[in-house]
Write a protein that holds these residues in place. Structure first.
Motif, PDB file in Angstrom:
ATOM      1  N   GLN A 213      31.697  33.850  36.917  1.00 22.27           N
ATOM      2  CA  GLN A 213      30.862  34.751  37.720  1.00 22.27           C
ATOM      3  C   GLN A 213      30.169  35.736  36.780  1.00 22.27           C
ATOM      4  OE1 GLN A 213      33.769  36.345  40.508  1.00 22.27           O
ATOM      5  NE2 GLN A 213      33.144  34.841  42.059  1.00 22.27           N
ATOM      6  N   PRO A 214      29.150  35.300  36.099  1.00 18.31           N
ATOM      7  CA  PRO A 214      28.497  36.152  35.108  1.00 18.31           C
ATOM      8  C   PRO A 214      27.633  37.232  35.754  1.00 18.31           C
ATOM      9  CG  PRO A 214      27.333  34.082  35.290  1.00 18.31           C
ATOM     10  CD  PRO A 214      28.553  33.948  36.155  1.00 18.31           C
ATOM     11  N   ALA A 215      27.582  38.373  35.058  1.00 20.06           N
ATOM     12  CA  ALA A 215      26.689  39.455  35.463  1.00 20.06           C
ATOM     13  C   ALA A 215      25.422  39.374  34.641  1.00 20.06           C
ATOM     14  CB  ALA A 215      27.371  40.805  35.263  1.00 20.06           C
ATOM     15  N   GLU A 216      24.369  39.964  35.178  1.00 19.35           N
ATOM     16  CA  GLU A 216      23.113  39.931  34.431  1.00 19.35           C
ATOM     17  C   GLU A 216      23.308  40.585  33.060  1.00 19.35           C
ATOM     18  OE1 GLU A 216      19.920  42.532  35.798  1.00 19.35           O
ATOM     19  OE2 GLU A 216      21.298  43.445  37.241  1.00 19.35           O
ATOM     20  N   GLY A 217      22.711  39.942  32.055  1.00 18.87           N
ATOM     21  CA  GLY A 217      22.884  40.414  30.688  1.00 18.87           C
ATOM     22  C   GLY A 217      23.984  39.704  29.943  1.00 18.87           C
ATOM     23  N   ASP A 218      24.878  38.996  30.659  1.00 21.58           N
ATOM     24  CA  ASP A 218      25.943  38.260  29.984  1.00 21.58           C
ATOM     25  C   ASP A 218      25.381  37.027  29.286  1.00 21.58           C
ATOM     26  OD1 ASP A 218      27.764  40.055  30.919  1.00 21.58           O
ATOM     27  OD2 ASP A 218      28.670  38.726  32.425  1.00 21.58           O
ATOM     28  N   ASN A 219      26.071  36.609  28.220  1.00 22.78           N
ATOM     29  CA  ASN A 219      25.793  35.310  27.598  1.00 22.78           C
ATOM     30  C   ASN A 219      26.601  34.253  28.333  1.00 22.78           C
ATOM     31  OD1 ASN A 219      24.129  36.538  25.684  1.00 22.78           O
ATOM     32  ND2 ASN A 219      25.855  36.902  24.291  1.00 22.78           N
ATOM     33  N   VAL A 220      25.916  33.224  28.793  1.00 15.98           N
ATOM     34  CA  VAL A 220      26.546  32.208  29.639  1.00 15.98           C
ATOM     35  C   VAL A 220      26.470  30.852  28.947  1.00 15.98           C
ATOM     36  CG1 VAL A 220      26.524  31.074  31.890  1.00 15.98           C
ATOM     37  CG2 VAL A 220      25.886  33.496  31.702  1.00 15.98           C
ATOM     38  N   THR A 221      27.545  30.108  29.070  1.00 13.81           N
ATOM     39  CA  THR A 221      27.561  28.723  28.593  1.00 13.81           C
ATOM     40  C   THR A 221      27.807  27.793  29.767  1.00 13.81           C
ATOM     41  OG1 THR A 221      28.355  29.313  26.393  1.00 13.81           O
ATOM     42  CG2 THR A 221      28.713  27.047  27.121  1.00 13.81           C
ATOM     43  N   LEU A 222      26.949  26.826  29.933  1.00 16.04           N
ATOM     44  CA  LEU A 222      27.193  25.757  30.899  1.00 16.04           C
ATOM     45  C   LEU A 222      27.955  24.670  30.154  1.00 16.04           C
ATOM     46  CD1 LEU A 222      23.755  25.561  32.776  1.00 16.04           C
ATOM     47  CD2 LEU A 222      25.833  26.831  33.402  1.00 16.04           C
ATOM     48  N   ALA A 223      29.278  24.718  30.280  1.00 14.09           N
ATOM     49  CA  ALA A 223      30.142  23.777  29.552  1.00 14.09           C
ATOM     50  C   ALA A 223      30.148  22.427  30.253  1.00 14.09           C
ATOM     51  CB  ALA A 223      31.552  24.337  29.456  1.00 14.09           C
ATOM     52  N   VAL A 224      30.230  21.348  29.449  1.00 16.43           N
ATOM     53  CA  VAL A 224      30.140  19.983  29.980  1.00 16.43           C
ATOM     54  C   VAL A 224      31.442  19.237  29.700  1.00 16.43           C
ATOM     55  CG1 VAL A 224      28.877  17.792  29.882  1.00 16.43           C
ATOM     56  CG2 VAL A 224      27.647  19.971  29.601  1.00 16.43           C
ATOM     57  N   GLN A 225      31.951  18.589  30.721  1.00 18.47           N
ATOM     58  CA  GLN A 225      33.108  17.704  30.577  1.00 18.47           C
ATOM     59  C   GLN A 225      32.732  16.333  31.154  1.00 18.47           C
ATOM     60  OE1 GLN A 225      33.685  20.795  32.364  1.00 18.47           O
ATOM     61  NE2 GLN A 225      34.115  21.797  30.393  1.00 18.47           N
TER      62      GLN A 225
ATOM     63  N   HIS B  29      11.666  26.186  29.919  1.00 15.85           N
ATOM     64  CA  HIS B  29      12.392  26.965  28.904  1.00 15.85           C
ATOM     65  C   HIS B  29      11.919  28.424  28.949  1.00 15.85           C
ATOM     66  CE1 HIS B  29      14.001  28.139  24.958  1.00 15.85           C
ATOM     67  NE2 HIS B  29      14.793  27.058  25.062  1.00 15.85           N
ATOM     68  N   THR B  30      12.867  29.378  28.944  1.00 16.27           N
ATOM     69  CA  THR B  30      12.520  30.804  29.011  1.00 16.27           C
ATOM     70  C   THR B  30      12.646  31.498  27.674  1.00 16.27           C
ATOM     71  OG1 THR B  30      14.771  31.543  29.528  1.00 16.27           O
ATOM     72  CG2 THR B  30      13.374  30.879  31.390  1.00 16.27           C
ATOM     73  N   GLY B  31      13.063  30.775  26.634  1.00 12.02           N
ATOM     74  CA  GLY B  31      13.290  31.404  25.350  1.00 12.02           C
ATOM     75  C   GLY B  31      14.710  31.900  25.173  1.00 12.02           C
ATOM     76  N   GLN B  32      15.533  31.743  26.214  1.00  9.71           N
ATOM     77  CA  GLN B  32      16.914  32.224  26.139  1.00  9.71           C
ATOM     78  C   GLN B  32      17.922  31.076  26.123  1.00  9.71           C
ATOM     79  OE1 GLN B  32      15.493  34.777  29.547  1.00  9.71           O
ATOM     80  NE2 GLN B  32      17.317  35.951  28.960  1.00  9.71           N
ATOM     81  N   GLU B  33      17.441  29.848  26.261  1.00 14.09           N
ATOM     82  CA  GLU B  33      18.331  28.698  26.350  1.00 14.09           C
ATOM     83  C   GLU B  33      18.418  27.984  24.998  1.00 14.09           C
ATOM     84  OE1 GLU B  33      16.309  29.298  30.336  1.00 14.09           O
ATOM     85  OE2 GLU B  33      15.645  29.069  28.244  1.00 14.09           O
ATOM     86  N   ALA B  34      19.604  27.419  24.737  1.00 12.10           N
ATOM     87  CA  ALA B  34      19.809  26.598  23.524  1.00 12.10           C
ATOM     88  C   ALA B  34      20.851  25.542  23.851  1.00 12.10           C
ATOM     89  CB  ALA B  34      20.269  27.461  22.352  1.00 12.10           C
ATOM     90  N   VAL B  35      20.555  24.280  23.470  1.00 11.58           N
ATOM     91  CA  VAL B  35      21.475  23.174  23.730  1.00 11.58           C
ATOM     92  C   VAL B  35      22.512  23.133  22.612  1.00 11.58           C
ATOM     93  CG1 VAL B  35      21.678  20.698  24.122  1.00 11.58           C
ATOM     94  CG2 VAL B  35      19.629  21.922  24.901  1.00 11.58           C
ATOM     95  N   ARG B  36      23.756  22.939  22.981  1.00 12.31           N
ATOM     96  CA  ARG B  36      24.859  22.864  22.020  1.00 12.31           C
ATOM     97  C   ARG B  36      25.065  21.414  21.563  1.00 12.31           C
ATOM     98  NH1 ARG B  36      28.726  27.179  22.814  1.00 12.31           N
ATOM     99  NH2 ARG B  36      30.390  25.680  22.377  1.00 12.31           N
ATOM    100  N   PRO B  37      25.635  21.211  20.390  1.00 12.18           N
ATOM    101  CA  PRO B  37      25.900  19.824  19.932  1.00 12.18           C
ATOM    102  C   PRO B  37      26.827  19.063  20.861  1.00 12.18           C
ATOM    103  CG  PRO B  37      26.007  21.357  18.095  1.00 12.18           C
ATOM    104  CD  PRO B  37      25.894  22.191  19.327  1.00 12.18           C
ATOM    105  N   ASP B  38      27.720  19.778  21.563  1.00 10.02           N
ATOM    106  CA  ASP B  38      28.636  19.088  22.482  1.00 10.02           C
ATOM    107  C   ASP B  38      28.012  18.818  23.835  1.00 10.02           C
ATOM    108  OD1 ASP B  38      28.540  21.588  23.595  1.00 10.02           O
ATOM    109  OD2 ASP B  38      30.696  21.995  23.413  1.00 10.02           O
ATOM    110  N   GLY B  39      26.733  19.147  23.984  1.00  7.19           N
ATOM    111  CA  GLY B  39      26.028  18.864  25.227  1.00  7.19           C
ATOM    112  C   GLY B  39      25.902  20.058  26.148  1.00  7.19           C
ATOM    113  N   GLY B  40      26.652  21.135  25.865  1.00  4.80           N
ATOM    114  CA  GLY B  40      26.550  22.324  26.716  1.00  4.80           C
ATOM    115  C   GLY B  40      25.220  23.051  26.526  1.00  4.80           C
TER     116      GLY B  40
END
Length: 448
Positions: free
Chosen positions: A36-48, A87-98
């Motif tokens: 439950q992130p608040a605005e301004g938090d760094n968020v990761t969309l983790a993938v399984q 893309h908004t300039g705030q997103e980055a794809v992780r090597p693990d797919g997240g």
């Protein structure tokens, strides 16, 4: 930097939807971290649930695999990332797919889709949802009025907040009572009370909240005008409305007018139907006499509700409360004059009285006043004595033998007896020639 608006609800898209050409057991799950992130938090969309050797990841921020929703494409072997239209300039794809989102905003909320491509050029998709919660600003309570009249006016309060958050109300610092909550709109932002009651006067606040933030408004203070009710007249903290107050002669009396009213009412006092020049909640009678006997009425009027009420009492002198005195009028009568033995402070509940020439014994009785109001002569009556209703005695054409002690005896309806004496002096009325001789010089010795 590209920007995108708040994404619509895309719950109709199946989570972990698998194309028909993939094996039935394959499933990709996407989980936000933190949940439950608040605005301004760094968020990761983790993938399984990723399987096999993958060549590329495609992330979409939208309900379908549409190019307009493409956030970024990522080549696994080289780590190259290519931004897409969303893309908004705030997103980055992780090597693990997240997918990392730096300083997430509420506009990042919505449905996200991950599409993978393996070496056999087969694709697999997974669905997830992100909700970024606002840090809520302080709401403001708007009202149609802060001073209302009971049972006549309607209260309407609105909780004004730019955020789509849950709303709850507080009354005098506590959660709003159920009875008042019945007047809430479906979204909880508007509180309506028809025919406002006095018990609903107080401080109102609204509070907006979400899982990560809460903010409460400043209080709005509501005044409810009512009354006056239960108008009463008090004496020494005792209710006297509708009663008779008996007061001793020459003593003071204070009457207080009280009522239940908001605001404090305006007061007017009436004495025997005549308005007094007194606009206070109390009335002072400094020295009680017979002239102040009568009915006193207090009228209370509320300037806001325009309602009024009244209460009345009867004030009388106490029976036999006055110190009885006898004063001759004139005080030094002369022979041949009339004199009235004037009685002051006689009992108001008088039954009978009698005058005596000398001690109070039957042979000395001059006259008696009967309950009927008539008087009768006694054994000592000379024909020159007359009685009055106020116990006074007139003696006509005085002579020197009328000088001396006179006694008044009174009996009240309650059987109380009182005896009072007075000494009458009668001055000699000399002829004018005798008066002149008293001022002639005496003859000298040896003359005449």
């Amino acid at each position: 930097m590209l920007s995108r608006g708040r994404a619509p609800n895309r719950e109709s898209g199946p989570r972990g939807c698998t194309p028909a050409f993939l094996s039935a057991g394959a499933e990709i799950t996407i989980t936000p971290e933190p949940a439950q992130p608040a605005e301004g938090d760094n968020v990761t969309l983790a993938v399984q649930g990723l399987s096999g050797e993958l060549l590329a990841y495609n992330w979409y921020a939208g309900p379908t695999l549409s190019l307009s929703y493409l956030v970024a494409s990522y080549i696994v072997s080289t780590g190259d990332e290519t931004p897409g239209p969303a893309h908004t300039g705030q997103e980055a794809v992780r090597p693990d797919g997240g997918l990392d989102i730096q300083g997430a905003l509420p506009g990042h909320s919505g449905t996200y889709i991950l599409q993978t491509l393996n070496r056999q050029f087969q694709t697999e998709v997974g669905y997830g949802r992100l909700q970024v919660y606002e840090i809520l600003a302080q709401p403001v309570v708007m009202t149609n009025g802060t001073a209302l009249v009971e049972r006549r006016d309607t209260l309407r309060l609105t909780c004004s907040s730019p955020s789509p958050a849950e709303v709850r109300w507080f009354f005098n610092g506590d959660t709003l009572p159920i009875a008042v909550r019945l007047g809430l709109s479906p979204d909880g932002r508007v509180l309506t009370r028809h025919g406002i009651r006095r018990e609903e006067a107080g401080a109102y606040q609204c509070e907006v909240w979400n899982p990560v933030s809460v903010s409460r408004s400043e209080p709005i203070n509501l005044t409810v005008y009512f009354g006056p009710e239960r108008v009463a007249i008090l004496q020494d903290s005792t209710t006297r409305t509708g009663c008779t107050i008996k007061v001793d002669f020459n003593t003071s009396l204070t009457l207080w007018c009280v009522s239940r009213s908001c605001p404090e009412p305006e007061y007017m006092w009436v004495f025997n139907g005549r308005a007094l020049k007194n606009g206070q909640d109390h009335l002072n009678i400094s020295s009680m006499t017979a002239a102040q006997e009568g009915t006193y009425t207090c009228i209370a009027k509320n300037p806001k509700t325009l309602l009024s009420g009244s209460a009345s009492v009867v004030v009388k002198l106490s029976a036999a409360a006055v110190a009885m005195t006898i004063v001759p009028m004139p005080t030094r009568p002369m022979e041949g004059q009339d004199v009235t033995l004037t009685v002051q402070g006689y009992p108001k509940d008088l039954l009978v009285y009698a005058w005596y020439r000398g001690p109070a014994s039957e042979p000395n009785r001059l006259l008696s006043q009967l309950p009927s109001g008539n008087w009768i002569a006694g054994p000592a009556h000379t024909g020159r004595e007359v009685g009055f209703a106020n116990c006074s005695l007139l003696v006509q054409k005085l002579n020197l033998t009328d000088a001396g002690r006179y006694t008044l005896k009174t009996v009240t309806l309650q059987g109380k007896t009182e005896t009072l004496e007075v000494e009458l002096q009668v001055a000699l009325n000399l002829p004018s020639s005798h008066k002149d001789q008293r001022h002639l010089p005496e003859p000298e010795p040896g003359t005449g």
